[in-house]
Design a protein around this motif. Structure first.
Motif, mmCIF file in Angstrom:
data_model
loop_
_atom_site.group_PDB
_atom_site.id
_atom_site.type_symbol
_atom_site.label_atom_id
_atom_site.label_comp_id
_atom_site.label_asym_id
_atom_site.label_seq_id
_atom_site.Cartn_x
_atom_site.Cartn_y
_atom_site.Cartn_z
ATOM 1 N N ALA A 175 10.259 116.548 1.932
ATOM 2 C CA ALA A 175 10.148 116.908 3.298
ATOM 3 C C ALA A 175 8.848 116.576 3.712
ATOM 4 O O ALA A 175 8.469 116.611 5.056
ATOM 5 N N LEU A 176 7.805 115.814 2.942
ATOM 6 C CA LEU A 176 6.452 115.338 3.268
ATOM 7 C C LEU A 176 6.722 114.064 4.238
ATOM 8 O O LEU A 176 5.970 113.583 5.044
ATOM 9 N N ASP A 177 8.056 113.423 3.872
ATOM 10 C CA ASP A 177 8.510 112.166 4.682
ATOM 11 C C ASP A 177 9.906 112.286 4.925
ATOM 12 O O ASP A 177 10.737 111.785 4.241
ATOM 13 N N PRO A 178 10.495 113.156 5.732
ATOM 14 C CA PRO A 178 11.939 113.338 5.961
ATOM 15 C C PRO A 178 12.569 112.256 6.179
ATOM 16 O O PRO A 178 12.087 111.239 6.947
ATOM 17 N N GLY A 235 15.185 121.825 15.577
ATOM 18 C CA GLY A 235 13.681 121.908 15.450
ATOM 19 C C GLY A 235 13.201 121.048 13.966
ATOM 20 O O GLY A 235 11.993 120.942 14.125
ATOM 21 N N TRP A 236 14.038 120.881 13.040
ATOM 22 C CA TRP A 236 13.288 120.346 12.040
ATOM 23 C C TRP A 236 13.174 118.811 11.888
ATOM 24 O O TRP A 236 12.585 118.228 10.991
ATOM 25 N N THR A 237 13.681 118.123 13.015
ATOM 26 C CA THR A 237 13.335 117.079 13.764
ATOM 27 C C THR A 237 13.493 116.927 14.818
ATOM 28 O O THR A 237 14.376 117.604 15.510
ATOM 29 N N LYS A 238 12.635 116.228 15.794
ATOM 30 C CA LYS A 238 12.625 116.233 17.157
ATOM 31 C C LYS A 238 14.030 115.494 17.611
ATOM 32 O O LYS A 238 14.637 115.877 18.652
ATOM 33 N N ASP A 239 14.646 114.360 16.621
ATOM 34 C CA ASP A 239 15.867 113.730 17.021
ATOM 35 C C ASP A 239 16.866 114.807 17.395
ATOM 36 O O ASP A 239 17.841 114.326 18.116
ATOM 37 N N ASN A 240 17.002 115.764 16.729
ATOM 38 C CA ASN A 240 18.208 116.480 16.846
ATOM 39 C C ASN A 240 18.117 117.500 17.909
ATOM 40 O O ASN A 240 19.142 118.276 18.292
ATOM 41 N N THR A 244 23.780 113.422 20.717
ATOM 42 C CA THR A 244 24.126 112.113 20.119
ATOM 43 C C THR A 244 23.815 112.222 18.483
ATOM 44 O O THR A 244 24.483 111.378 17.762
ATOM 45 N N TYR A 245 22.691 112.982 18.230
ATOM 46 C CA TYR A 245 21.978 112.773 17.063
ATOM 47 C C TYR A 245 23.409 113.280 15.850
ATOM 48 O O TYR A 245 23.429 112.871 14.976
ATOM 49 N N TYR A 246 23.923 114.330 16.462
ATOM 50 C CA TYR A 246 25.178 114.846 15.540
ATOM 51 C C TYR A 246 26.335 113.645 15.403
ATOM 52 O O TYR A 246 27.249 114.381 14.750
ATOM 53 N N GLY A 247 26.273 112.663 16.001
ATOM 54 C CA GLY A 247 27.414 111.866 15.893
ATOM 55 C C GLY A 247 27.487 111.002 14.684
ATOM 56 O O GLY A 247 28.378 110.227 14.558
ATOM 57 N N ASN A 248 26.203 110.840 13.821
ATOM 58 C CA ASN A 248 26.302 110.134 12.764
ATOM 59 C C ASN A 248 27.055 110.686 11.523
ATOM 60 O O ASN A 248 26.576 111.784 10.717
#
Length: 262
Positions: A175-178, A235-240, A244-248
Protein backbone atom coordinates in the motif's frame (compact mmCIF):
# COMPACT_ATOMS: atom_id res chain seq x y z
CA UNK A 1 -5.76 2.14 3.86
CA UNK A 2 -3.57 2.96 6.85
CA UNK A 3 -6.49 3.97 9.06
CA UNK A 4 -5.79 1.39 11.82
CA UNK A 5 -2.47 3.17 12.49
CA UNK A 6 -4.10 6.61 12.79
CA UNK A 7 -3.18 6.99 16.45
CA UNK A 8 0.52 6.61 15.72
CA UNK A 9 0.56 9.18 12.95
CA UNK A 10 1.96 12.05 15.03
CA UNK A 11 4.55 9.86 16.73
CA UNK A 12 5.79 8.34 13.47
CA UNK A 13 5.95 11.68 11.67
CA UNK A 14 8.22 13.02 14.40
CA UNK A 15 10.72 10.18 14.02
CA UNK A 16 14.10 11.29 12.70
CA UNK A 17 15.23 7.78 11.79
CA UNK A 18 13.98 4.20 11.57
CA UNK A 19 12.64 2.89 14.90
CA UNK A 20 14.73 0.29 16.69
CA UNK A 21 13.06 -2.78 18.25
CA UNK A 22 12.82 -1.02 21.61
CA UNK A 23 11.05 1.89 19.93
CA UNK A 24 8.52 -0.54 18.50
CA UNK A 25 8.06 -2.06 21.94
CA UNK A 26 7.16 1.39 23.24
CA UNK A 27 4.63 2.22 20.50
CA UNK A 28 1.29 2.32 22.28
CA UNK A 29 -2.27 2.47 21.01
CA UNK A 30 -5.08 3.75 23.24
CA UNK A 31 -6.70 0.31 23.48
CA UNK A 32 -3.53 -1.67 24.15
CA UNK A 33 -2.35 -3.27 27.33
CA UNK A 34 0.73 -5.49 27.32
CA UNK A 35 0.60 -8.09 24.56
CA UNK A 36 1.08 -11.79 25.28
CA UNK A 37 1.29 -14.94 23.19
CA UNK A 38 -1.27 -17.64 23.84
CA UNK A 39 1.53 -19.45 25.71
CA UNK A 40 1.65 -16.52 28.14
CA UNK A 41 4.89 -14.90 26.95
CA UNK A 42 5.19 -11.13 26.76
CA UNK A 43 5.63 -9.95 23.17
CA UNK A 44 8.90 -8.09 22.61
CA UNK A 45 10.42 -7.05 19.30
CA UNK A 46 14.09 -8.00 19.04
CA UNK A 47 16.79 -7.72 16.38
CA UNK A 48 16.82 -10.63 13.96
CA UNK A 49 19.82 -12.95 14.06
CA UNK A 50 20.67 -14.29 10.58
CA UNK A 51 21.42 -17.94 9.91
CA UNK A 52 19.69 -21.31 9.90
CA UNK A 53 18.02 -22.22 13.18
CA UNK A 54 16.57 -25.31 14.84
CA UNK A 55 12.88 -25.78 15.58
CA UNK A 56 12.83 -23.85 18.87
CA UNK A 57 14.48 -20.85 17.21
CA UNK A 58 12.38 -20.82 14.03
CA UNK A 59 10.33 -17.67 13.62
CA UNK A 60 6.86 -18.74 14.84
CA UNK A 61 8.28 -21.17 17.41
CA UNK A 62 10.50 -18.50 18.92
CA UNK A 63 7.57 -16.13 19.25
CA UNK A 64 5.37 -18.78 20.87
CA UNK A 65 8.04 -20.09 23.25
CA UNK A 66 9.72 -16.80 24.23
CA UNK A 67 7.54 -13.91 23.07
CA UNK A 68 10.46 -12.56 21.02
CA UNK A 69 9.51 -11.33 17.54
CA UNK A 70 12.62 -11.20 15.28
CA UNK A 71 12.58 -7.84 13.50
CA UNK A 72 14.85 -6.69 10.69
CA UNK A 73 16.27 -3.18 10.77
CA UNK A 74 15.02 -0.58 8.27
CA UNK A 75 12.47 -3.00 6.89
CA UNK A 76 8.93 -1.93 6.01
CA UNK A 77 7.63 -5.52 6.10
CA UNK A 78 8.71 -6.06 9.70
CA UNK A 79 7.75 -2.53 10.70
CA UNK A 80 4.16 -3.09 9.62
CA UNK A 81 4.18 -6.53 11.24
CA UNK A 82 4.96 -4.87 14.56
CA UNK A 83 2.15 -2.35 14.11
CA UNK A 84 -0.35 -5.11 13.33
CA UNK A 85 0.68 -6.86 16.55
CA UNK A 86 -0.21 -3.64 18.34
CA UNK A 87 -3.61 -3.23 16.66
CA UNK A 88 -4.76 -6.87 16.59
CA UNK A 89 -2.86 -8.65 19.39
CA UNK A 90 -5.39 -11.45 19.94
CA UNK A 91 -5.58 -12.30 16.25
CA UNK A 92 -1.81 -12.25 15.82
CA UNK A 93 -1.38 -14.47 18.88
CA UNK A 94 -3.97 -16.87 17.49
CA UNK A 95 -2.14 -17.08 14.17
CA UNK A 96 1.12 -17.69 15.98
CA UNK A 97 -0.37 -20.58 17.95
CA UNK A 98 -1.85 -22.09 14.78
CA UNK A 99 1.58 -22.06 13.17
CA UNK A 100 3.32 -23.49 16.23
CA UNK A 101 0.89 -26.35 16.77
CA UNK A 102 0.80 -27.21 13.07
CA UNK A 103 4.61 -27.21 12.93
CA UNK A 104 4.71 -29.61 15.88
CA UNK A 105 2.34 -31.95 14.06
CA UNK A 106 4.34 -31.71 10.84
CA UNK A 107 7.56 -32.41 12.74
CA UNK A 108 6.02 -35.39 14.54
CA UNK A 109 4.63 -36.84 11.30
CA UNK A 110 7.80 -35.97 9.37
CA UNK A 111 5.68 -34.09 6.83
CA UNK A 112 7.71 -32.34 4.17
CA UNK A 113 4.84 -30.10 3.05
CA UNK A 114 2.95 -27.51 5.05
CA UNK A 115 -0.67 -28.27 5.87
CA UNK A 116 -3.60 -26.32 4.40
CA UNK A 117 -4.23 -24.58 7.72
CA UNK A 118 -0.70 -23.18 7.84
CA UNK A 119 -1.03 -22.01 4.26
CA UNK A 120 -4.26 -20.20 5.15
CA UNK A 121 -2.74 -18.68 8.29
CA UNK A 122 0.25 -17.42 6.32
CA UNK A 123 -1.97 -16.00 3.57
CA UNK A 124 -4.09 -14.08 6.06
CA UNK A 125 -1.07 -12.90 8.03
CA UNK A 126 0.57 -11.53 4.87
CA UNK A 127 -2.37 -10.50 2.67
CA UNK A 128 -5.38 -10.58 4.95
CA UNK A 129 -8.08 -8.01 5.40
CA UNK A 130 -11.26 -7.76 7.42
CA UNK A 131 -14.60 -6.81 5.94
CA UNK A 132 -17.15 -5.58 8.47
CA UNK A 133 -20.75 -5.30 7.34
CA UNK A 134 -24.17 -4.84 8.88
CA UNK A 135 -25.94 -5.84 5.65
CA UNK A 136 -25.84 -9.46 4.53
CA UNK A 137 -26.82 -8.41 1.01
CA UNK A 138 -23.58 -6.44 0.68
CA UNK A 139 -21.37 -9.29 1.84
CA UNK A 140 -23.17 -11.59 -0.58
CA UNK A 141 -22.05 -9.31 -3.42
CA UNK A 142 -18.45 -9.98 -2.35
CA UNK A 143 -19.03 -13.73 -2.39
CA UNK A 144 -20.65 -13.42 -5.82
CA UNK A 145 -17.83 -11.24 -7.23
CA UNK A 146 -20.34 -8.51 -8.09
CA UNK A 147 -17.78 -5.74 -7.75
CA UNK A 148 -19.40 -2.98 -9.79
CA UNK A 149 -22.73 -3.56 -8.06
CA UNK A 150 -21.02 -3.43 -4.68
CA UNK A 151 -18.56 -0.58 -5.06
CA UNK A 152 -20.48 1.61 -7.52
CA UNK A 153 -24.21 0.88 -7.50
CA UNK A 154 -24.24 0.33 -3.73
CA UNK A 155 -21.51 2.87 -3.01
CA UNK A 156 -23.45 4.87 -0.40
CA UNK A 157 -24.45 1.67 1.41
CA UNK A 158 -20.85 0.46 1.42
CA UNK A 159 -19.68 3.73 2.98
CA UNK A 160 -22.38 3.68 5.64
CA UNK A 161 -22.68 -0.02 6.42
CA UNK A 162 -19.27 -1.55 5.68
CA UNK A 163 -15.67 -1.06 6.74
CA UNK A 164 -12.61 -2.60 5.14
CA UNK A 165 -9.51 -2.94 7.32
CA UNK A 166 -6.18 -4.25 6.08
CA UNK A 167 -4.64 -6.89 8.36
CA UNK A 168 -1.75 -8.38 6.39
CA UNK A 169 1.56 -6.62 6.90
CA UNK A 170 2.55 -7.61 3.36
CA UNK A 171 -0.46 -5.68 2.06
CA UNK A 172 0.52 -2.63 4.09
CA UNK A 173 3.93 -2.72 2.46
CA UNK A 174 2.30 -2.86 -0.98
CA UNK A 175 0.00 0.00 0.00
CA UNK A 176 3.03 2.30 0.14
CA UNK A 177 2.89 2.17 -3.65
CA UNK A 178 -0.60 0.86 -4.52
CA UNK A 179 -1.25 -0.68 -7.93
CA UNK A 180 -4.13 -2.17 -9.88
CA UNK A 181 -4.05 -5.84 -9.03
CA UNK A 182 -3.70 -5.49 -5.26
CA UNK A 183 -5.94 -8.16 -3.76
CA UNK A 184 -6.71 -8.91 -0.15
CA UNK A 185 -7.84 -12.22 1.31
CA UNK A 186 -10.77 -11.35 3.51
CA UNK A 187 -12.49 -12.64 6.58
CA UNK A 188 -16.03 -11.27 6.52
CA UNK A 189 -17.65 -10.42 9.85
CA UNK A 190 -21.29 -9.45 10.34
CA UNK A 191 -22.14 -6.77 12.90
CA UNK A 192 -25.15 -4.65 13.75
CA UNK A 193 -25.43 -0.96 12.89
CA UNK A 194 -24.31 0.16 16.35
CA UNK A 195 -20.80 -1.04 15.52
CA UNK A 196 -20.24 1.96 13.25
CA UNK A 197 -21.18 4.42 15.99
CA UNK A 198 -18.09 3.40 17.99
CA UNK A 199 -14.80 5.27 17.88
CA UNK A 200 -12.03 3.67 15.82
CA UNK A 201 -10.13 2.16 18.80
CA UNK A 202 -13.30 0.43 19.99
CA UNK A 203 -14.00 -0.88 16.49
CA UNK A 204 -10.51 -2.33 16.19
CA UNK A 205 -10.71 -3.94 19.63
CA UNK A 206 -14.08 -5.48 18.77
CA UNK A 207 -12.71 -6.84 15.48
CA UNK A 208 -9.75 -8.37 17.31
CA UNK A 209 -12.14 -10.16 19.68
CA UNK A 210 -14.16 -11.51 16.75
CA UNK A 211 -11.13 -12.60 14.75
CA UNK A 212 -9.61 -14.70 17.52
CA UNK A 213 -12.29 -17.44 17.65
CA UNK A 214 -12.66 -17.43 13.86
CA UNK A 215 -8.96 -18.12 13.40
CA UNK A 216 -8.82 -20.76 16.12
CA UNK A 217 -12.07 -22.61 15.35
CA UNK A 218 -13.24 -21.83 11.81
CA UNK A 219 -10.24 -21.20 9.57
CA UNK A 220 -9.19 -24.44 7.89
CA UNK A 221 -7.89 -23.57 4.43
CA UNK A 222 -7.36 -20.66 2.05
CA UNK A 223 -10.85 -21.24 0.64
CA UNK A 224 -12.22 -19.69 3.85
CA UNK A 225 -10.77 -16.34 2.74
CA UNK A 226 -12.62 -14.23 0.17
CA UNK A 227 -10.56 -12.44 -2.53
CA UNK A 228 -11.23 -8.70 -2.62
CA UNK A 229 -9.76 -6.16 -5.09
CA UNK A 230 -8.61 -3.57 -2.57
CA UNK A 231 -8.60 -0.54 -4.82
CA UNK A 232 -12.30 -0.99 -5.47
CA UNK A 233 -13.18 0.30 -2.02
CA UNK A 234 -14.47 3.89 -2.36
CA UNK A 235 -11.71 6.42 -1.76
CA UNK A 236 -8.76 4.03 -1.66
CA UNK A 237 -7.75 5.40 -5.04
CA UNK A 238 -9.03 8.55 -6.71
CA UNK A 239 -9.46 6.55 -9.92
CA UNK A 240 -12.46 4.68 -8.54
CA UNK A 241 -14.50 7.89 -8.45
CA UNK A 242 -15.29 7.06 -12.08
CA UNK A 243 -17.72 4.28 -13.00
CA UNK A 244 -15.53 3.09 -15.86
CA UNK A 245 -12.84 2.10 -13.36
CA UNK A 246 -14.90 -0.95 -12.46
CA UNK A 247 -14.98 -2.15 -16.05
CA UNK A 248 -11.48 -3.64 -15.76
CA UNK A 249 -12.36 -7.35 -15.79
CA UNK A 250 -8.74 -8.35 -15.31
CA UNK A 251 -8.86 -6.72 -11.88
CA UNK A 252 -12.55 -6.95 -10.99
CA UNK A 253 -12.84 -10.55 -12.03
CA UNK A 254 -16.07 -12.42 -12.46
CA UNK A 255 -16.74 -15.48 -10.40
CA UNK A 256 -15.49 -18.61 -12.12
CA UNK A 257 -18.36 -20.82 -13.19
CA UNK A 258 -18.46 -24.49 -12.18
CA UNK A 259 -16.27 -26.67 -14.41
CA UNK A 260 -14.80 -23.53 -16.04
CA UNK A 261 -11.30 -24.15 -17.33
CA UNK A 262 -8.51 -22.24 -15.56
Amino acid sequence: MFEPFHYLKGYIENQQCWPEPDDLNNFNFPQNQQIFTRSGKLIRFVSQIPGKQDFEQKYESRIYLTGQVPTRARNWHDFFNALVWKVFPRAKSALNELHFQAQLTELSNKDKNRCRLRDAATLFDESGMIVISSQISLTQLIKDFEWKELFWQQRSAVLSSMRFFIFGHGLYEKALDPYVGMTGKAIILQVNETFFAQALPAQLAAIDLMLEPFLLKTLSSSSDLAPVPLLGYPGWTKDNNNETYYGNKKYFRERRKPNQMI
